[in-house]
Structure formats: structure tokens, C-alpha cells
Write a protein that holds these residues in place. Structure first.
Motif, PDB file in Angstrom:
ATOM      1  N   TYR A   8       0.813  -1.219   0.000  1.00 48.40           N
ATOM      2  CA  TYR A   8       0.000   0.000   0.000  1.00 48.40           C
ATOM      3  C   TYR A   8       0.844   1.267   0.000  1.00 48.40           C
ATOM      4  N   HIS A   9       2.144   1.151   0.255  1.00 47.85           N
ATOM      5  CA  HIS A   9       3.023   2.319   0.283  1.00 47.85           C
ATOM      6  C   HIS A   9       3.270   2.877  -1.118  1.00 47.85           C
ATOM      7  N   VAL A  58      -1.163   2.948  -5.656  1.00 43.47           N
ATOM      8  CA  VAL A  58      -1.317   2.097  -6.836  1.00 43.47           C
ATOM      9  C   VAL A  58      -2.568   1.228  -6.677  1.00 43.47           C
ATOM     10  N   VAL A  59      -2.881   0.878  -5.434  1.00 42.03           N
ATOM     11  CA  VAL A  59      -4.076   0.070  -5.157  1.00 42.03           C
ATOM     12  C   VAL A  59      -5.335   0.810  -5.606  1.00 42.03           C
ATOM     13  N   ALA A  60      -5.486   2.064  -5.194  1.00 44.81           N
ATOM     14  CA  ALA A  60      -6.674   2.843  -5.568  1.00 44.81           C
ATOM     15  C   ALA A  60      -6.738   3.060  -7.070  1.00 44.81           C
ATOM     16  N   ALA A  61      -5.592   3.342  -7.685  1.00 48.13           N
ATOM     17  CA  ALA A  61      -5.553   3.529  -9.138  1.00 48.13           C
ATOM     18  C   ALA A  61      -5.982   2.255  -9.856  1.00 48.13           C
ATOM     19  N   SER A  62      -5.545   1.095  -9.346  1.00 48.33           N
ATOM     20  CA  SER A  62      -5.916  -0.192  -9.954  1.00 48.33           C
ATOM     21  C   SER A  62      -7.398  -0.493  -9.764  1.00 48.33           C
ATOM     22  N   VAL A  63      -7.920  -0.143  -8.586  1.00 53.50           N
ATOM     23  CA  VAL A  63      -9.348  -0.360  -8.330  1.00 53.50           C
ATOM     24  C   VAL A  63     -10.188   0.471  -9.287  1.00 53.50           C
ATOM     25  N   LEU A  64      -9.827   1.735  -9.463  1.00 49.75           N
ATOM     26  CA  LEU A  64     -10.602   2.594 -10.357  1.00 49.75           C
ATOM     27  C   LEU A  64     -10.514   2.104 -11.804  1.00 49.75           C
ATOM     28  N   LYS A  65      -9.346   1.655 -12.202  1.00 52.62           N
ATOM     29  CA  LYS A  65      -9.190   1.122 -13.560  1.00 52.62           C
ATOM     30  C   LYS A  65     -10.060  -0.122 -13.734  1.00 52.62           C
ATOM     31  N   SER A  66     -10.142  -0.968 -12.703  1.00 52.78           N
ATOM     32  CA  SER A  66     -10.985  -2.163 -12.772  1.00 52.78           C
ATOM     33  C   SER A  66     -12.464  -1.809 -12.850  1.00 52.78           C
ATOM     34  N   VAL A  67     -12.857  -0.747 -12.127  1.00 56.09           N
ATOM     35  CA  VAL A  67     -14.252  -0.291 -12.177  1.00 56.09           C
ATOM     36  C   VAL A  67     -14.616   0.127 -13.600  1.00 56.09           C
ATOM     37  N   HIS A  68     -13.747   0.907 -14.230  1.00 53.83           N
ATOM     38  CA  HIS A  68     -14.008   1.349 -15.602  1.00 53.83           C
ATOM     39  C   HIS A  68     -14.025   0.158 -16.564  1.00 53.83           C
ATOM     40  N   ALA A  69     -13.121  -0.776 -16.376  1.00 49.97           N
ATOM     41  CA  ALA A  69     -13.093  -1.961 -17.245  1.00 49.97           C
ATOM     42  C   ALA A  69     -14.375  -2.779 -17.096  1.00 49.97           C
ATOM     43  N   THR A  70     -14.877  -2.889 -15.863  1.00 56.76           N
ATOM     44  CA  THR A  70     -16.115  -3.637 -15.622  1.00 56.76           C
ATOM     45  C   THR A  70     -17.312  -2.936 -16.260  1.00 56.76           C
ATOM     46  N   LEU A  71     -17.334  -1.612 -16.196  1.00 55.36           N
ATOM     47  CA  LEU A  71     -18.421  -0.872 -16.834  1.00 55.36           C
ATOM     48  C   LEU A  71     -18.376  -1.016 -18.355  1.00 55.36           C
ATOM     49  N   ALA A 111      -3.090   3.387  11.338  1.00 54.74           N
ATOM     50  CA  ALA A 111      -3.165   3.976  12.676  1.00 54.74           C
ATOM     51  C   ALA A 111      -1.808   4.463  13.173  1.00 54.74           C
ATOM     52  N   THR A 112      -0.720   3.938  12.602  1.00 56.52           N
ATOM     53  CA  THR A 112       0.607   4.264  13.139  1.00 56.52           C
ATOM     54  C   THR A 112       1.506   5.046  12.183  1.00 56.52           C
ATOM     55  N   LEU A 113       1.216   5.010  10.886  1.00 53.87           N
ATOM     56  CA  LEU A 113       2.077   5.679   9.908  1.00 53.87           C
ATOM     57  C   LEU A 113       1.364   6.884   9.303  1.00 53.87           C
ATOM     58  N   PRO A 114       1.822   8.097   9.607  1.00 56.23           N
ATOM     59  CA  PRO A 114       1.144   9.300   9.100  1.00 56.23           C
ATOM     60  C   PRO A 114       1.057   9.342   7.574  1.00 56.23           C
ATOM     61  N   ARG A 115       2.127   8.946   6.884  1.00 57.71           N
ATOM     62  CA  ARG A 115       2.106   9.002   5.413  1.00 57.71           C
ATOM     63  C   ARG A 115       1.025   8.098   4.853  1.00 57.71           C
ATOM     64  N   LEU A 116       0.867   6.913   5.446  1.00 58.11           N
ATOM     65  CA  LEU A 116      -0.122   5.971   4.934  1.00 58.11           C
ATOM     66  C   LEU A 116      -1.543   6.472   5.182  1.00 58.11           C
ATOM     67  N   ALA A 117      -1.764   7.090   6.331  1.00 55.01           N
ATOM     68  CA  ALA A 117      -3.087   7.661   6.611  1.00 55.01           C
ATOM     69  C   ALA A 117      -3.407   8.772   5.614  1.00 55.01           C
ATOM     70  N   LEU A 119      -2.153   9.026   2.596  1.00 51.87           N
ATOM     71  CA  LEU A 119      -2.332   8.386   1.294  1.00 51.87           C
ATOM     72  C   LEU A 119      -3.726   7.758   1.183  1.00 51.87           C
ATOM     73  N   PHE A 120      -4.179   7.122   2.247  1.00 50.35           N
ATOM     74  CA  PHE A 120      -5.527   6.537   2.249  1.00 50.35           C
ATOM     75  C   PHE A 120      -6.586   7.630   2.125  1.00 50.35           C
ATOM     76  N   HIS A 121      -6.360   8.757   2.785  1.00 48.13           N
ATOM     77  CA  HIS A 121      -7.273   9.900   2.673  1.00 48.13           C
ATOM     78  C   HIS A 121      -7.339  10.373   1.219  1.00 48.13           C
ATOM     79  N   ASN A 122      -6.172  10.495   0.573  1.00 43.64           N
ATOM     80  CA  ASN A 122      -6.143  10.893  -0.841  1.00 43.64           C
ATOM     81  C   ASN A 122      -6.885   9.879  -1.709  1.00 43.64           C
ATOM     82  N   ASP A 123      -6.690   8.588  -1.413  1.00 50.47           N
ATOM     83  CA  ASP A 123      -7.345   7.533  -2.186  1.00 50.47           C
ATOM     84  C   ASP A 123      -8.861   7.650  -2.110  1.00 50.47           C
ATOM     85  N   CYS A 124      -9.358   7.874  -0.899  1.00 48.79           N
ATOM     86  CA  CYS A 124     -10.816   7.971  -0.722  1.00 48.79           C
ATOM     87  C   CYS A 124     -11.379   9.169  -1.482  1.00 48.79           C
TER      88      CYS A 124
END
Length: 200
Positions: A8-9, A58-71, A111-117, A119-124
Motif C-alpha cells: 500500500y506504500h 497504486v491500489v486505488a488507481a488499480s481499483v478505479l481502472k478495474s471499475v471502468h473496465a467492468t463498466l 493507525a501508526t504511519l502518518p504518510r499511509l493515513a 495516502l488513504f485519505h487521498n485515495d478515498c
């Protein structure tokens, strides 16, 4: 598998991530806004469909690409021997899976890594932003009644709330940690403050 196994990094810029989805309506509108801005016709503050430049996983980017491919598959469902409604629901469930799996799988790191939190906020926000216009480019090719009812707008707000909650938890945790670090610190008084007190 992408959400469970991928690191997820790893992150990419949001602009190329939108462009990789191909038919993303928000990407097209953002590109149009960029053209207008370069011609001096539009101020950036007047572009409601422009997503801010930031890093997304990259996870969020891949999820969105999969959503478009499914549509896209839903638009050509007769060729794939699956009903369009099933594929449309599958595309929606990909975003629900993101909301369910990523906080559970990477919860300790969030919960412990500020950068990851962050990044998850940006993903959402990244996924919520595209959800606002996600179905529109495909509606004309979907069969009735999906050509009038298909939407992802209801998923946008839960995604935004989830991202904000994760970021606020991290900010609060950082504030508590900072208070603990400074609990026994003896502060050296500022000379200017001492002079002001003496004058008073």
C-alpha cells in the motif's frame, strides 16, 4: 487480490492515474479545464471537476481502472454472456470492497504511519471524485433501465467520510504523541517576554 497483496506504500500521481482509466469523465473535464486555463479563459478556482494534484496509491488507481473496465464489459454484456446489471453491480461492489478491505487489511499501518493515513485519505477522495461522474460516459451504451438509473454518486460521500476519519485519527494520535514528548520539557523563557513583564 490487489487490495490484499499489493504494497500500500506504492503511490502514483493522481493525474496519470485518472488518465489510465481511459474514458474517465472527470479526467476529460479536467483536461478541458486545463485547455481553457492555458488559453486564459478560465480561473482554476472555477473548475469544480478538477481533482487536486497529489499522490494516490497504486491500489486505488488499480481499483478505479478495474471499475471502468467492468463498466465497459457491462456495455458489451451480450458478447461476454453476462447481464449488464450484474456487471454494473460488480463495478459498484469494487468500490465497496475498497471501503471494507483496505481499512481492515492495512488498519494497523493506517493507525501508526502518518504518510499511509494521508495516502488513504487521498485515495478515498480520489475514488469519491470520480464516483460523481463515473456512470455518465457509459449510460448511453447500457440497456434500459440502467441507461437512466446507473450512478455511483451515492458512494462518494461514504468514501469521503472514511478518508477524513482515518486522517483525523492520525492527526489526533500525532497531537497526543507530541503532548507526551513535551510533557516534561522545561521551556526557556523568551527574553522579549521577560522584558515586557519587567516593564509592566
Amino acid at each position: 487480490r490487489i487490495m490484499l497483496v499489493s504494497d500500500y506504500h506504492n503511490s502514483v500521481p493522481s493525474g496519470p492515474a485518472f488518465e489510465a482509466c481511459g474514458i474517465s469523465m472527470s479526467a476529460k473535464l479536467a483536461a478541458y479545464g486545463a485547455e481553457q486555463r492555458s488559453a486564459g479563459k478560465v480561473d482554476r478556482r472555477g473548475e469544480p471537476f478538477t481533482f487536486p494534484d497529489c499522490q494516490v496509491s497504486v491500489v486505488a488507481a488499480s481499483v478505479l481502472k478495474s471499475v471502468h473496465a467492468t463498466l465497459l464489459m457491462a456495455c458489451d454484456a451480450n458478447e461476454h454472456h453476462l447481464p449488464s446489471s450484474t456487471l454494473y453491480r460488480a463495478a459498484r461492489e469494487l468500490l465497496d470492497l475498497f471501503r471494507a478491505v483496505v481499512p481492515q487489511r492495512h488498519g494497523d499501518d493506517l493507525a501508526t504511519l502518518p504518510r499511509l493515513a494521508a495516502l488513504f485519505h487521498n485515495d478515498c477522495l480520489f475514488l469519491a471524485h470520480d464516483a460523481l461522474t463515473l456512470a455518465h460516459p457509459y449510460r448511453g451504451r447500457l440497456p434500459p433501465p440502467l441507461n437512466k438509473t446507473a450512478t455511483f454518486m451515492d458512494i462518494a460521500m461514504p468514501l469521503r467520510v472514511l478518508g477524513e476519519e482515518a486522517l483525523l485519527k492520525q492527526v489526533n494520535a500525532q497531537a497526543v504523541q507530541l503532548d507526551e514528548f513535551l510533557a516534561n520539557v522545561e521551556w526557556v523563557p523568551d527574553d522579549d517576554c521577560l522584558e515586557d513583564e519587567e516593564e509592566e
